[in-house]
Design an enzyme around this catalytic site. Structure first.
Site, mmCIF file in Angstrom:
data_model
loop_
_atom_site.group_PDB
_atom_site.id
_atom_site.type_symbol
_atom_site.label_atom_id
_atom_site.label_comp_id
_atom_site.label_asym_id
_atom_site.label_seq_id
_atom_site.Cartn_x
_atom_site.Cartn_y
_atom_site.Cartn_z
ATOM 1 N N ASN A 182 2.051 4.794 1.479
ATOM 2 C CA ASN A 182 2.251 5.357 2.802
ATOM 3 C C ASN A 182 2.391 6.872 2.621
ATOM 4 O OD1 ASN A 182 2.397 4.734 5.568
ATOM 5 N ND2 ASN A 182 4.602 5.019 5.554
ATOM 6 N N ARG A 216 0.851 -1.203 0.000
ATOM 7 C CA ARG A 216 0.000 0.000 0.000
ATOM 8 C C ARG A 216 0.874 1.236 0.000
ATOM 9 N NH1 ARG A 216 0.418 2.683 4.799
ATOM 10 N NH2 ARG A 216 0.631 1.500 6.736
ATOM 11 N N ASP A 236 9.356 8.893 11.317
ATOM 12 C CA ASP A 236 8.140 8.657 10.530
ATOM 13 C C ASP A 236 7.902 9.853 9.615
ATOM 14 O OD1 ASP A 236 5.574 7.952 9.674
ATOM 15 O OD2 ASP A 236 5.048 7.018 11.552
HETATM 16 CA CA CA Z 1 4.103 7.601 8.147
#
Ligand code: CA
Length: 292
Positions: A103, A101, A199
Site C-alpha cells: 500500500n 499487497r 489514509d
Molecule cells: Ca492509502
C-alpha cells in the site's frame, strides 16, 4: 480553522480506480502517482494534464523517484525499479503472498524507501511496514499493521509519523536519521471516525500534517496536534496528498472510485480524479531513493 471548498482544480482527464501515492518528481516537473489495482504509474505534466503511463506487472502500492534513474516501486512481491530500462525486482519480501499487497510508501529524508502492506480484506494485523535501504536490502521494521498508510518525517528529522488506518490515529515514532531505526511509539493525533478514515499524509514547511480522509471527502491539516484547516473535496474517497509545483505551493490530492455503487458514482463523477489546491503554505521537496 480555515475551510476551503472553492479553488479545487482537476489536473488531468485520467481517472483512477484506486489513485494513490502522489509524489512530486523534481527532475521532470511532473507528478508521479499510482493506480494500485490497475497496475499503473501515472506521470502527469501538471501544467497541461498530459499523462504518461507506465504499466507494471503487479499491483503497485507506491512509487518514488530514484537517484540512479526511473523510480523505485512497491509492487505486490517486493521492491522494483521501473521507468529505467525493463522493470525489474531489486528486493523480494519474504512475507509476500497472494492476498497481500503493498500500500502506501515514501522516502525518508536520507533516501530510504519505506512502504507497508495490507491484505485485500484488511485482516487485522496481517500487514507490516518495510524499509528498503539504498544498498538494496529490504527489512521489516514493524509488524501487526492492518492497513499501512501515510508516512511523514518531522522537520527536525527526529520523528516519523505513521498511519495504520483502522487505528484512526497518526502515531509518532522517534526516528534516527543516521541508522533509519524507529523507536518509541506514541499517539500523535486521534481522528474522529465521523471525519473519515485517515489514509495518505504529507507534511508542510511549517510542520503541518495534511491527512487525506477516505470516506470523509476532505483533507485535514493538523498543526501542533490540533485541527487547523479543512479542504473539502467533491469526492468521498480522497486517498493521499503531496505538495508539488515549481514553488511546492500546490497540494495534489489523489482519489478512488473503488467500492462506489453506480448511483454513488453518478453523484460524484470526479471520483478517481487528481485534484490541485493552493492552500497557502508550501511543502518540502521530496527525498529521492538514494541508490546512486
Ligand atoms: Ca492509502
Amino acid at each position: 480553522m480555515v475551510a476551503m471548498r472553492d479553488g479545487i482544480e482537476v489536473v488531468t482527464e485520467v481517472r483512477a480506480e484506486l489513485g494513490e501515492g502522489p509524489v512530486w518528481d523534481v527532475r521532470s516537473s511532473r507528478l508521479a502517482w499510482v493506480d494500485i489495482t490497475t497496475q499503473r504509474i501515472h506521470l502527469t505534466d501538471v501544467a497541461t494534464g498530459s499523462t504518461e503511463t507506465i504499466e507494471v506487472p503487479l499491483h503497485v502500492g507506491a512509487v518514488a523517484p530514484r537517484a540512479a534513474g526511473g523510480f523505485v516501486a512497491a509492487l505486490q512481491d517486493g521492491f522494483w525499479v521501473v521507468g529505467d530500462g525493463p522493470a525489474r525486482q531489486i528486493a523480494a519480501v519474504s512475507e509476500a503472498r497472494p492476498g497481500l499487497r503493498f500500500n502506501d510508501g515514501k522516502c525518508d529524508p536520507a533516501g530510504r524507501f519505506w512502504a507497508g502492506t495490507m491484505t485485500y480484506d484488511a485482516a487485522l494485523g496481517a500487514g507490516a511496514l518495510y524499509r528498503l535501504d539504498p544498498d538494496g536490502q529490504a527489512r521489516m521494521v514493524l509488524d501487526e499493521v492492518t492497513i499501512s498508510n501515510g508516512l511523514a518525517w518531522s522537520l527536525d528529522g527526529g520523528t516519523m509519523y505513521f498511519i495504520d488506518t483502522p487505528t484512526q490515529r497518526v502515531d509518532a515514532f522517534s526516528f534516527d536519521g543516521v541508522t533509519g531505526e524507529i523507536g518509541d511509539r506514541r499517539p500523535e493525533i486521534h481522528l474522529p471516525p465521523e471525519a473519515g478514515a485517515p489514509d495518505g499524509m504529507t507534511i508542510d514547511a511549517e510542520g503541518g500534517l495534511w491527512i487525506a480522509l477516505w470516506g470523509g471527502a476532505a483533507v485535514h491539516r493538523y498543526l501542533d496536534g490540533r485541527l487547523d484547516q479543512v479542504i473539502e473535496l467533491p469526492v468521498s474517497q480522497p486517498t493521499s496528498c503531496c505538495f508539488g509545483g515549481a514553488s511546492l505551493d500546490e497540494l495534489y490530492v489523489t482519489s478512488a472510485r473503488e467500492g462506489l455503487s453506480a448511483p454513488r458514482l453518478r453523484a460524484e463523477p470526479l471520483a478517481g480524479a487528481l485534484f490541485r489546491v493552493r492552500p497557502g503554505v508550501r511543502g518540502l521537496a521530496p527525498a529521492v531513493f538514494a541508490d546512486a
